[in-house]
Design a protein around this motif. Sequence first.
Motif, PDB file in Angstrom:
ATOM      1  N   GLU A   1       3.263 -10.506  -0.061  1.00  0.00           N
ATOM      2  CA  GLU A   1       2.260 -10.314   0.989  1.00  0.00           C
ATOM      3  C   GLU A   1       2.038  -8.830   1.234  1.00  0.00           C
ATOM      4  OE1 GLU A   1       2.154 -10.858   5.799  1.00  0.00           O
ATOM      5  OE2 GLU A   1       3.084 -12.467   4.631  1.00  0.00           O
ATOM      6  N   VAL A   2       0.794  -8.441   1.401  1.00  0.00           N
ATOM      7  CA  VAL A   2       0.467  -7.049   1.699  1.00  0.00           C
ATOM      8  C   VAL A   2       0.965  -6.742   3.116  1.00  0.00           C
ATOM      9  CG1 VAL A   2      -1.354  -5.337   1.987  1.00  0.00           C
ATOM     10  CG2 VAL A   2      -1.552  -7.080   0.192  1.00  0.00           C
ATOM     11  N   LYS A   3       2.014  -5.880   3.210  1.00  0.00           N
ATOM     12  CA  LYS A   3       2.606  -5.549   4.502  1.00  0.00           C
ATOM     13  C   LYS A   3       1.832  -4.437   5.202  1.00  0.00           C
ATOM     14  CE  LYS A   3       6.247  -8.264   4.552  1.00  0.00           C
ATOM     15  NZ  LYS A   3       7.600  -7.703   4.398  1.00  0.00           N
ATOM     16  N   ASN A   4       1.307  -3.524   4.400  1.00  0.00           N
ATOM     17  CA  ASN A   4       0.618  -2.388   4.999  1.00  0.00           C
ATOM     18  C   ASN A   4      -0.323  -1.767   3.979  1.00  0.00           C
ATOM     19  OD1 ASN A   4      -0.032  -0.537   6.968  1.00  0.00           O
ATOM     20  ND2 ASN A   4       1.670   0.838   6.490  1.00  0.00           N
ATOM     21  N   ALA A   5      -1.439  -1.258   4.457  1.00  0.00           N
ATOM     22  CA  ALA A   5      -2.401  -0.572   3.599  1.00  0.00           C
ATOM     23  C   ALA A   5      -2.534   0.856   4.088  1.00  0.00           C
ATOM     24  CB  ALA A   5      -3.758  -1.277   3.648  1.00  0.00           C
ATOM     25  N   THR A   6      -2.261   1.813   3.202  1.00  0.00           N
ATOM     26  CA  THR A   6      -2.350   3.218   3.561  1.00  0.00           C
ATOM     27  C   THR A   6      -3.491   3.868   2.796  1.00  0.00           C
ATOM     28  OG1 THR A   6      -0.848   3.967   1.818  1.00  0.00           O
ATOM     29  CG2 THR A   6       0.149   3.222   3.887  1.00  0.00           C
ATOM     30  N   GLU A   7      -3.669   5.145   2.981  1.00  0.00           N
ATOM     31  CA  GLU A   7      -4.765   5.846   2.325  1.00  0.00           C
ATOM     32  C   GLU A   7      -4.505   6.063   0.841  1.00  0.00           C
ATOM     33  OE1 GLU A   7      -3.164  10.286   3.611  1.00  0.00           O
ATOM     34  OE2 GLU A   7      -5.070   9.520   4.376  1.00  0.00           O
TER      35      GLU A   7
ATOM     36  N   LEU B   1      -1.169   0.196  -1.428  1.00  0.00           N
ATOM     37  CA  LEU B   1      -0.776  -1.009  -0.698  1.00  0.00           C
ATOM     38  C   LEU B   1       0.731  -1.200  -0.801  1.00  0.00           C
ATOM     39  CD1 LEU B   1      -3.496  -3.465  -2.085  1.00  0.00           C
ATOM     40  CD2 LEU B   1      -3.621  -2.149   0.043  1.00  0.00           C
ATOM     41  N   PHE B   2       1.376  -1.599   0.318  1.00  0.00           N
ATOM     42  CA  PHE B   2       2.795  -1.947   0.302  1.00  0.00           C
ATOM     43  C   PHE B   2       2.899  -3.472   0.332  1.00  0.00           C
ATOM     44  CE2 PHE B   2       3.098   2.427   1.672  1.00  0.00           C
ATOM     45  CZ  PHE B   2       4.234   2.867   1.017  1.00  0.00           C
ATOM     46  N   VAL B   3       3.624  -3.990  -0.663  1.00  0.00           N
ATOM     47  CA  VAL B   3       3.727  -5.442  -0.832  1.00  0.00           C
ATOM     48  C   VAL B   3       5.176  -5.870  -0.622  1.00  0.00           C
ATOM     49  CG1 VAL B   3       3.381  -7.370  -2.410  1.00  0.00           C
ATOM     50  CG2 VAL B   3       1.831  -5.400  -2.474  1.00  0.00           C
TER      51      VAL B   3
ATOM     52  N   LEU C   1     -10.767  -3.718  -1.241  1.00  0.00           N
ATOM     53  CA  LEU C   1     -10.794  -5.077  -1.786  1.00  0.00           C
ATOM     54  C   LEU C   1      -9.699  -5.963  -1.205  1.00  0.00           C
ATOM     55  CD1 LEU C   1     -11.415  -4.240  -5.565  1.00  0.00           C
ATOM     56  CD2 LEU C   1     -13.105  -5.010  -3.871  1.00  0.00           C
ATOM     57  N   HIS C   2      -8.690  -5.357  -0.564  1.00  0.00           N
ATOM     58  CA  HIS C   2      -7.547  -6.120  -0.058  1.00  0.00           C
ATOM     59  C   HIS C   2      -7.262  -5.741   1.389  1.00  0.00           C
ATOM     60  CE1 HIS C   2      -6.680  -7.456  -4.173  1.00  0.00           C
ATOM     61  NE2 HIS C   2      -6.926  -6.199  -4.540  1.00  0.00           N
ATOM     62  N   HIS C   3      -6.542  -6.639   2.088  1.00  0.00           N
ATOM     63  CA  HIS C   3      -6.251  -6.411   3.499  1.00  0.00           C
ATOM     64  C   HIS C   3      -4.816  -6.861   3.816  1.00  0.00           C
ATOM     65  CE1 HIS C   3      -7.850 -10.551   3.170  1.00  0.00           C
ATOM     66  NE2 HIS C   3      -6.940 -10.837   4.079  1.00  0.00           N
ATOM     67  N   LYS C   4      -4.321  -6.413   4.952  1.00  0.00           N
ATOM     68  CA  LYS C   4      -2.970  -6.730   5.400  1.00  0.00           C
ATOM     69  C   LYS C   4      -2.818  -8.233   5.615  1.00  0.00           C
ATOM     70  CE  LYS C   4       0.402  -5.478   8.976  1.00  0.00           C
ATOM     71  NZ  LYS C   4       0.646  -4.662  10.186  1.00  0.00           N
ATOM     72  N   GLY C   5      -1.685  -8.786   5.132  1.00  0.00           N
ATOM     73  CA  GLY C   5      -1.428 -10.220   5.283  1.00  0.00           C
ATOM     74  C   GLY C   5      -1.863 -11.029   4.081  1.00  0.00           C
ATOM     75  N   GLU C   6      -2.621 -10.441   3.185  1.00  0.00           N
ATOM     76  CA  GLU C   6      -3.097 -11.146   1.986  1.00  0.00           C
ATOM     77  C   GLU C   6      -1.965 -11.263   0.963  1.00  0.00           C
ATOM     78  OE1 GLU C   6      -6.368 -10.427  -1.623  1.00  0.00           O
ATOM     79  OE2 GLU C   6      -6.300  -9.096   0.132  1.00  0.00           O
ATOM     80  N   THR C   7      -1.908 -12.411   0.284  1.00  0.00           N
ATOM     81  CA  THR C   7      -0.916 -12.606  -0.779  1.00  0.00           C
ATOM     82  C   THR C   7      -1.546 -12.180  -2.103  1.00  0.00           C
ATOM     83  OG1 THR C   7       0.118 -14.442   0.401  1.00  0.00           O
ATOM     84  CG2 THR C   7       0.555 -14.266  -1.965  1.00  0.00           C
ATOM     85  N   VAL C   8      -0.840 -11.284  -2.800  1.00  0.00           N
ATOM     86  CA  VAL C   8      -1.380 -10.752  -4.056  1.00  0.00           C
ATOM     87  C   VAL C   8      -0.335 -10.863  -5.159  1.00  0.00           C
ATOM     88  CG1 VAL C   8      -2.924  -9.130  -2.898  1.00  0.00           C
ATOM     89  CG2 VAL C   8      -0.592  -8.409  -3.468  1.00  0.00           C
TER      90      VAL C   8
END
Length: 567
Positions: free
Chosen positions: A378-384, A387-389, A416-423
């Motif tokens: 799960e995407v835990k955090n999105a930074t500049e 992505l942290f998974v 293209l992706h957001h926090k909480g999304e499973t990748v």
Amino acid sequence: MATTAFPSRDDFAALLNESLGGENEGFEGRVVTGTVTGIENDMAVIDVGLKSEGRVPLREFAAPGQKSDLKVGDTVEVYVDRIENLHGEAMLSRDRARREAAWDKLETEYAAGNRVEGVIFGRVKGGFTVDLGGAVAFLPGSQVDIRPVRDVGPLMDLPQPFQILKMDRRRGNIVVSRRAILEETRAEQRSGLIQSLTEGQVVDGVVKNITDYGAFVDLGGIDGLLHVTDISYKRVGHPSEVLNIGDTVKVQIIRINRETQRISLGMKQLESDPWEGASAKYPIGGVFQGRVTNITEYGAFVELEPGIEGLVHVSEMSWTKKNVHPGKIVSTSQEVEVAVLEVDEEKRRISLGLKQAQANPWSAFAEKHPVGTEVEGEVKNATEFGLFVGLDGDVDGMVHMSDIAWGVTGEEALNLHHKGETVKAVVLDVDVEKERISLGMKQLERGGVAKGGTAGGGVSKNETVTVTVLEVRDGGLEVQVGDDGPTGFIKRTDLGRDRDEQRPERFQIGQKFDALVIGFDRSKKPNFSIKALQIAEEKQAVAQYGSSDSGASLGDILGEALKQKQG
């Protein structure tokens, strides 16, 4: 001289004055000697040589709390208030006589700074009354004893020494102190006792008082301080956990300051020091069971045995939980397993690690998921920058913005992706030491790293290879070397030297052509360029078939080179 048959009042006064030696008027306000001529109804009849006798209560001849032993014929001193009252009797007072005599004596003793003897016989507001042999003095409540006294009963009607603090005869005011006598006596005792004590001596004492910082122990006339840190080698939160007022304890004298008469005591010094041989007992790397005794902002203290505590710094508490309060990881009195990181017997310090006693999740992840393994999280955090998974083992991996998708910029890929999304992603690298896991998402498209996970799939930088078009995109071409070689990407700008050649749509899936390997991305995938190959071939042709003074054009040179290549 003619005599008068009936003398006048003045004549009678003159005769009386003559009979008293001419000093009748001076009798009042004086202390004179008289004789007890009788005892009637608790009153003593006393003749002082005046025209009439006087009466004085028997209680004035007795000490406080005692009966009078006065007898007829006894000679006593009394004070003459008045020559006669309404009944014609002399007004006498034994108390006043004693008081006057006492004042004379007390003034002498006060001037010399001597002690005086007195009896506490009554209670008044703020203190007590004291009989100093006839003079009444005031004893303030604060001057009764060195420490506050709840019950003064045992001190009442008991002869004892006092120190005069202040006296004013005109006002009839005397202030005394019993405490000054006790302090002086105690100082003498303390001085004698402190001379008999030596540092290192073991003595018995009685706990007199307990405070937050220690306990005061009576050594038989002098008090010593037993500090809380010297009660036991083990942690003591408050002295009352170990000691009670009235307890008899065995203590060692640690320090004596003879100038200030202060004594420092210790109990733990009589026990064996648990720190002796601690290095051998707790070797570095060893894992031991301990109990959390205290939690602070910077870590937690763990007791390995009574008297030996080590610090688990906040940085050594968890592999994965960073920048959290130690209280969120452990709790007081919790039993934990810790690893010994460092031992300093001299400073009596042990550094412990909580996380070192547990499996390193980064090592476990590296063993379970080697480079090239596909993972999901799960995407835990999105930074500049990426992505942290969240991954197995409560660890996080990072997908750099350049490894999210092909043919788009990093900023566009992040959107293209957001926090909480499973990748899904592929493991590109695991650095156990730095606790970093690099992931790639775009590498899952059309393969990824060549079979075997070899860097570059066997191709080298500046090598010319034949590639096959796998996919045509707006940003360029996805290609593959050979049938099972590594896949890579050719950017739109690398499709040719001219703008017309940089159109991806002029290529078709399955089409083959030569390209130059110009480098590798973070996932070890090769990057190709047709443009770079064209420039390289041109430079080679000029070097081989042309010169600066031949006069041949670039077209002639390339044409000759092409003929040689075809031939």
